[in-house]
Design an enzyme around this catalytic site. Structure first.
Site, PDB file in Angstrom:
ATOM      1  N   TYR A   5      -5.936 113.388  74.278  1.00  0.00           N
ATOM      2  CA  TYR A   5      -5.836 112.004  74.783  1.00  0.00           C
ATOM      3  C   TYR A   5      -4.367 111.638  74.994  1.00  0.00           C
ATOM      4  O   TYR A   5      -3.974 111.168  76.070  1.00  0.00           O
ATOM      5  CB  TYR A   5      -6.501 111.023  73.799  1.00  0.00           C
ATOM      6  N   SER A  65       0.358 104.178  76.065  1.00  0.00           N
ATOM      7  CA  SER A  65       0.044 103.963  74.653  1.00  0.00           C
ATOM      8  C   SER A  65       1.205 104.405  73.777  1.00  0.00           C
ATOM      9  O   SER A  65       1.964 105.319  74.145  1.00  0.00           O
ATOM     10  CB  SER A  65      -1.191 104.801  74.310  1.00  0.00           C
ATOM     11  N   ASN A 105      -1.112  98.431  68.788  1.00  0.00           N
ATOM     12  CA  ASN A 105      -2.523  98.380  68.350  1.00  0.00           C
ATOM     13  C   ASN A 105      -3.197  97.099  68.839  1.00  0.00           C
ATOM     14  O   ASN A 105      -3.116  96.064  68.156  1.00  0.00           O
ATOM     15  CB  ASN A 105      -2.604  98.470  66.826  1.00  0.00           C
ATOM     16  N   SER A 110     -19.082 103.597  81.877  1.00  0.00           N
ATOM     17  CA  SER A 110     -19.246 104.653  80.868  1.00  0.00           C
ATOM     18  C   SER A 110     -19.017 104.109  79.463  1.00  0.00           C
ATOM     19  O   SER A 110     -19.530 104.650  78.493  1.00  0.00           O
ATOM     20  CB  SER A 110     -18.294 105.824  81.143  1.00  0.00           C
ATOM     21  N   ASN A 165     -16.992 102.377  85.955  1.00  0.00           N
ATOM     22  CA  ASN A 165     -18.177 103.246  86.049  1.00  0.00           C
ATOM     23  C   ASN A 165     -19.180 102.967  84.928  1.00  0.00           C
ATOM     24  O   ASN A 165     -20.179 103.673  84.808  1.00  0.00           O
ATOM     25  CB  ASN A 165     -17.768 104.726  86.060  1.00  0.00           C
ATOM     26  N   LYS A 197      -2.097 110.898  78.595  1.00  0.00           N
ATOM     27  CA  LYS A 197      -1.248 109.730  78.883  1.00  0.00           C
ATOM     28  C   LYS A 197       0.176 110.182  79.229  1.00  0.00           C
ATOM     29  O   LYS A 197       0.804 109.622  80.125  1.00  0.00           O
ATOM     30  CB  LYS A 197      -1.226 108.770  77.679  1.00  0.00           C
ATOM     31  N   ASP A 237      -2.606 110.995  60.766  1.00  0.00           N
ATOM     32  CA  ASP A 237      -2.038 109.638  60.669  1.00  0.00           C
ATOM     33  C   ASP A 237      -0.553 109.677  60.299  1.00  0.00           C
ATOM     34  O   ASP A 237      -0.126 110.535  59.527  1.00  0.00           O
ATOM     35  CB  ASP A 237      -2.764 108.837  59.575  1.00  0.00           C
ATOM     36  N   GLY A 287     -14.057  96.819  80.411  1.00  0.00           N
ATOM     37  CA  GLY A 287     -13.791  97.305  79.055  1.00  0.00           C
ATOM     38  C   GLY A 287     -13.102  96.237  78.217  1.00  0.00           C
ATOM     39  O   GLY A 287     -12.929  95.080  78.643  1.00  0.00           O
ATOM     40  N   TYR A 288     -12.724  96.650  77.019  1.00  0.00           N
ATOM     41  CA  TYR A 288     -12.135  95.713  76.046  1.00  0.00           C
ATOM     42  C   TYR A 288     -10.892  95.011  76.616  1.00  0.00           C
ATOM     43  O   TYR A 288     -10.877  93.781  76.780  1.00  0.00           O
ATOM     44  CB  TYR A 288     -11.805  96.502  74.768  1.00  0.00           C
ATOM     45  N   ILE A 289      -9.861  95.753  76.959  1.00  0.00           N
ATOM     46  CA  ILE A 289      -8.617  95.110  77.394  1.00  0.00           C
ATOM     47  C   ILE A 289      -8.763  94.585  78.833  1.00  0.00           C
ATOM     48  O   ILE A 289      -8.319  93.479  79.153  1.00  0.00           O
ATOM     49  CB  ILE A 289      -7.427  96.089  77.270  1.00  0.00           C
ATOM     50  N   TYR A 297       1.053 100.363  74.886  1.00  0.00           N
ATOM     51  CA  TYR A 297       0.423  99.432  73.947  1.00  0.00           C
ATOM     52  C   TYR A 297       0.541  99.966  72.522  1.00  0.00           C
ATOM     53  O   TYR A 297       0.291 101.144  72.284  1.00  0.00           O
ATOM     54  CB  TYR A 297      -1.075  99.265  74.223  1.00  0.00           C
TER      55      TYR A 297
HETATM   56  P1  NAD Z   1     -12.452 100.598  77.013  1.00  0.00           P
HETATM   57  O1  NAD Z   1     -13.162 101.898  76.827  1.00  0.00           O
HETATM   58  O2  NAD Z   1     -13.006  99.389  76.351  1.00  0.00           O
HETATM   59  O3  NAD Z   1     -12.284 100.287  78.565  1.00  0.00           O
HETATM   60  C1  NAD Z   1     -12.124 101.287  79.531  1.00  0.00           C
HETATM   61  C2  NAD Z   1     -13.050 100.958  80.684  1.00  0.00           C
HETATM   62  O4  NAD Z   1     -12.873 101.943  81.710  1.00  0.00           O
HETATM   63  C3  NAD Z   1     -14.522 100.987  80.307  1.00  0.00           C
HETATM   64  O5  NAD Z   1     -15.156  99.816  80.805  1.00  0.00           O
HETATM   65  C4  NAD Z   1     -15.070 102.246  80.985  1.00  0.00           C
HETATM   66  O6  NAD Z   1     -16.428 102.078  81.376  1.00  0.00           O
HETATM   67  C5  NAD Z   1     -14.131 102.381  82.174  1.00  0.00           C
HETATM   68  N1  NAD Z   1     -13.911 103.753  82.664  1.00  0.00           N
HETATM   69  C6  NAD Z   1     -13.663 104.865  81.938  1.00  0.00           C
HETATM   70  N2  NAD Z   1     -13.518 105.927  82.743  1.00  0.00           N
HETATM   71  C7  NAD Z   1     -13.662 105.474  84.012  1.00  0.00           C
HETATM   72  C8  NAD Z   1     -13.655 106.083  85.283  1.00  0.00           C
HETATM   73  N3  NAD Z   1     -13.462 107.401  85.417  1.00  0.00           N
HETATM   74  N4  NAD Z   1     -13.873 105.328  86.381  1.00  0.00           N
HETATM   75  C9  NAD Z   1     -14.094 103.978  86.267  1.00  0.00           C
HETATM   76  N5  NAD Z   1     -14.133 103.347  85.079  1.00  0.00           N
HETATM   77  C10 NAD Z   1     -13.922 104.084  83.974  1.00  0.00           C
HETATM   78  O7  NAD Z   1     -10.930 100.848  76.566  1.00  0.00           O
HETATM   79  P2  NAD Z   1      -9.774  99.789  76.331  1.00  0.00           P
HETATM   80  O8  NAD Z   1      -9.530  99.702  74.870  1.00  0.00           O
HETATM   81  O9  NAD Z   1     -10.051  98.555  77.087  1.00  0.00           O
HETATM   82  O10 NAD Z   1      -8.551 100.586  76.967  1.00  0.00           O
HETATM   83  C11 NAD Z   1      -8.087 100.326  78.282  1.00  0.00           C
HETATM   84  C12 NAD Z   1      -6.900 101.220  78.563  1.00  0.00           C
HETATM   85  O11 NAD Z   1      -5.875 100.997  77.596  1.00  0.00           O
HETATM   86  C13 NAD Z   1      -7.211 102.711  78.505  1.00  0.00           C
HETATM   87  O12 NAD Z   1      -6.472 103.359  79.531  1.00  0.00           O
HETATM   88  C14 NAD Z   1      -6.694 103.125  77.150  1.00  0.00           C
HETATM   89  O13 NAD Z   1      -6.328 104.488  77.120  1.00  0.00           O
HETATM   90  C15 NAD Z   1      -5.474 102.225  77.021  1.00  0.00           C
HETATM   91  N6  NAD Z   1      -5.092 101.971  75.620  1.00  0.00           N
HETATM   92  C16 NAD Z   1      -5.992 101.409  74.765  1.00  0.00           C
HETATM   93  C17 NAD Z   1      -5.616 101.183  73.435  1.00  0.00           C
HETATM   94  C18 NAD Z   1      -6.589 100.583  72.442  1.00  0.00           C
HETATM   95  O14 NAD Z   1      -6.345 100.672  71.243  1.00  0.00           O
HETATM   96  N7  NAD Z   1      -7.686  99.970  72.867  1.00  0.00           N
HETATM   97  C19 NAD Z   1      -4.326 101.525  72.982  1.00  0.00           C
HETATM   98  C20 NAD Z   1      -3.434 102.086  73.904  1.00  0.00           C
HETATM   99  C21 NAD Z   1      -3.817 102.303  75.228  1.00  0.00           C
HETATM  100  N1  UDP Z   2      -7.453 102.721  58.543  1.00  0.00           N
HETATM  101  C1  UDP Z   2      -8.077 102.713  57.325  1.00  0.00           C
HETATM  102  N2  UDP Z   2      -9.440 102.729  57.294  1.00  0.00           N
HETATM  103  C2  UDP Z   2     -10.211 102.734  58.423  1.00  0.00           C
HETATM  104  C3  UDP Z   2      -9.555 102.727  59.677  1.00  0.00           C
HETATM  105  C4  UDP Z   2      -8.171 102.732  59.702  1.00  0.00           C
HETATM  106  O1  UDP Z   2      -7.415 102.707  56.281  1.00  0.00           O
HETATM  107  O2  UDP Z   2     -11.447 102.765  58.320  1.00  0.00           O
HETATM  108  C5  UDP Z   2      -5.981 102.689  58.606  1.00  0.00           C
HETATM  109  C6  UDP Z   2      -5.337 103.881  59.302  1.00  0.00           C
HETATM  110  O3  UDP Z   2      -5.121 104.936  58.388  1.00  0.00           O
HETATM  111  C7  UDP Z   2      -4.030 103.262  59.812  1.00  0.00           C
HETATM  112  C8  UDP Z   2      -4.433 101.817  60.139  1.00  0.00           C
HETATM  113  O4  UDP Z   2      -5.597 101.555  59.364  1.00  0.00           O
HETATM  114  O5  UDP Z   2      -3.044 103.233  58.803  1.00  0.00           O
HETATM  115  C9  UDP Z   2      -4.753 101.578  61.623  1.00  0.00           C
HETATM  116  O6  UDP Z   2      -5.720 102.528  62.040  1.00  0.00           O
HETATM  117  P1  UDP Z   2      -6.359 102.459  63.496  1.00  0.00           P
HETATM  118  O7  UDP Z   2      -7.297 103.626  63.611  1.00  0.00           O
HETATM  119  O8  UDP Z   2      -6.926 101.097  63.717  1.00  0.00           O
HETATM  120  O9  UDP Z   2      -5.103 102.623  64.466  1.00  0.00           O
HETATM  121  P2  UDP Z   2      -4.143 103.895  64.711  1.00  0.00           P
HETATM  122  O10 UDP Z   2      -4.088 104.703  63.465  1.00  0.00           O
HETATM  123  O11 UDP Z   2      -4.759 104.630  65.850  1.00  0.00           O
HETATM  124  O12 UDP Z   2      -2.812 103.298  65.037  1.00  0.00           O
END
Ligand code: NAD
Ligand code: UDP
Length: 337
Positions: free
Chosen positions: A149, A125, A179, A35, A33, A153, A295, A11-13, A177
């Site tokens: 969600y 988060s 943003n 997904s 997985n 957490k 928000d 995934g992303y992170i 985390y």
């Molecule tokens: P993402 O969706 O890009 O990555 C999550 C990965 O987990 C994906 O590759 C997905 O295929 C896999 N996955 C999901 N369910 C699974 C399962 N049951 N078994 C195996 N793999 C599974 O998300 P991300 O942005 O990389 O986030 C990673 C973590 O960080 C998550 O726990 C998310 O809740 C947390 N987080 C993300 C953010 C954000 O803004 N991106 C902020 C706070 C916390």
């Molecule tokens: N935001 C916005 N337009 C968009 C998406 C987000 O103005 O299309 C604003 C949102 O209201 C917030 C900030 O940008 O003030 C960050 O939003 P994001 O969804 O990225 O993060 P979160 O709100 O989950 O912290």
């Protein structure tokens, strides 16, 4: 060769974390997985690091599959990213979120216990702070959830706390985390949201790429200096470096660590738009519309504890964030997929 199990590592992170782990000399082993990710990310990680991470396609809710994976490796720790993360979807499908995020964490802990491994870094988060009364947000602020969600957490955090109270042999880091944004500086990996992006920076990139004609700014009447919402945007590479610092800390000390990973600097939507325009040269037309339900006006971290305990702080700038996000977006739309 120190093997680290990285759930959600495609995934992303997780993908950025694997790259940072490899750079630091660890051997990440990915369980995902698929997904919300694609195996092509393995190719890109290999292009960056010169090494292809080991990968098992498996679900963290499948205890048998986890046992087989644990039997093949000698993990020093688990970094648990694998979860669902879309707030709106969690309201429509709460059971999926409790099943993946709570059930998956429980099943993973069970497999770790069977394998005799008690070291985990957990992705939490800033959402666990709900609607914080003041900013900056410290780790001892009250926690609450405004959607399934966030509640998933909170529950997972509580399970990990109870576990560490019951058995002092556990070493657990709950990293909250703020943003996460931006991409690896190579432009080879980044965030790839499906459909219309919910988050600000992916949406801005869509406008810059002419996929959307303007950005809707959700609210211009917050009590912030320019009236738009303020958040704590942290470069994803800074964020994953915080995981390496947490790993080093857990190697030294058992117990439960809970820290914010943020920059400590609040950035408004308009500041983000103007910075993106300045560093990329792209125009971002926008219209200020009504507030987005749920928000908050301001959400930013007090990252003092992470600096004090882990010796870690974010050092990449908002310019880096915008440039790296745009490089990833430009390369991805021309060369890949
Ligand atoms: P993402 O969706 O890009 O990555 C999550 C990965 O987990 C994906 O590759 C997905 O295929 C896999 N996955 C999901 N369910 C699974 C399962 N049951 N078994 C195996 N793999 C599974 O998300 P991300 O942005 O990389 O986030 C990673 C973590 O960080 C998550 O726990 C998310 O809740 C947390 N987080 C993300 C953010 C954000 O803004 N991106 C902020 C706070 C916390
Ligand atoms: N935001 C916005 N337009 C968009 C998406 C987000 O103005 O299309 C604003 C949102 O209201 C917030 C900030 O940008 O003030 C960050 O939003 P994001 O969804 O990225 O993060 P979160 O709100 O989950 O912290």
């Amino acid at each position: 060769m120190t093997e680290i199990l990285v759930t959600g590592g495609l995934g992303y992170i997780g993908s950025h974390c694997c790259v940072a782990l490899m750079e630091a000399g660890y051997t990440p082993v990915v369980v995902d997985n698929l997904s919300n990710s694609s195996p092509t990310t393995l190719d890109r990680m290999q292009q960056i690091s010169g090494v292809r991470p080991k990968f098992h396609k498996a679900d963290v809710r499948d205890g048998g599959a986890l046992d087989r994976i644990f039997a093949k490796h000698r993990f020093a720790a688990v970094i648990h990213f694998g979860a669902l993360k879309a707030v709106g979807e969690s309201v429509a499908k709460p059971l999926d979120y409790y099943d993946n995020n709570v059930g998956g964490t429980l099943t993973l802990i069970g497999a770790m216990l069977r394998a005799g491994l008690k070291k985990m870094i957990f992705s939490s988060s800033a959402t666990v702070y709900g609607q914080a009364a003041t900013v900056p947000i410290r780790e001892d602020f009250p926690r609450s959830a405004t959607n399934p969600y966030g509640r998933s957490k909170l529950i997972a955090e509580d399970i990990l706390e109870d576990l560490s109270l019951a058995d002092g042999g556990w070493r657990i880091a709950r990293l909250r985390y703020f943003n996460p944004v931006g991409a690896h500086e190579s432009g080879l990996i980044g965030e790839n949201p499906k459909g219309v992006p919910n988050n600000l920076l992916p949406f801005i990139c869509d406008v810059a790429a002419a996929h959307r004609d303007h950005l809707a700014i959700f609210g211009g009447d917050y009590s912030t200096p320019d009236g738009t919402g303020i958040r704590d945007y942290i470069h994803v590479m800074d964020l994953v470096e915080g995981h390496l610092a947490a790993l080093r800390f857990l190697n030294e000390r058992p117990g439960l660590l809970t820290v914010n990973l943020g920059t400590g600097k609040g950035i408004s939507v308009l500041e983000m738009v103007r910075t993106f325009e300045r560093v990329t040269g792209c125009d971002i037309p926008y219209r200020v519309t009504g507030r987005r339900p749920g928000d908050v006006g301001e959400c930013w971290a007090d990252p003092t504890l992470a600096h004090h305990i882990l010796g870690w702080r974010a050092h990449r700038t908002l310019d880096d964030i915008c440039l790296d996000a745009w490089r990833w977006r430009s390369l991805e739309s021309t060369s890949f997929l």
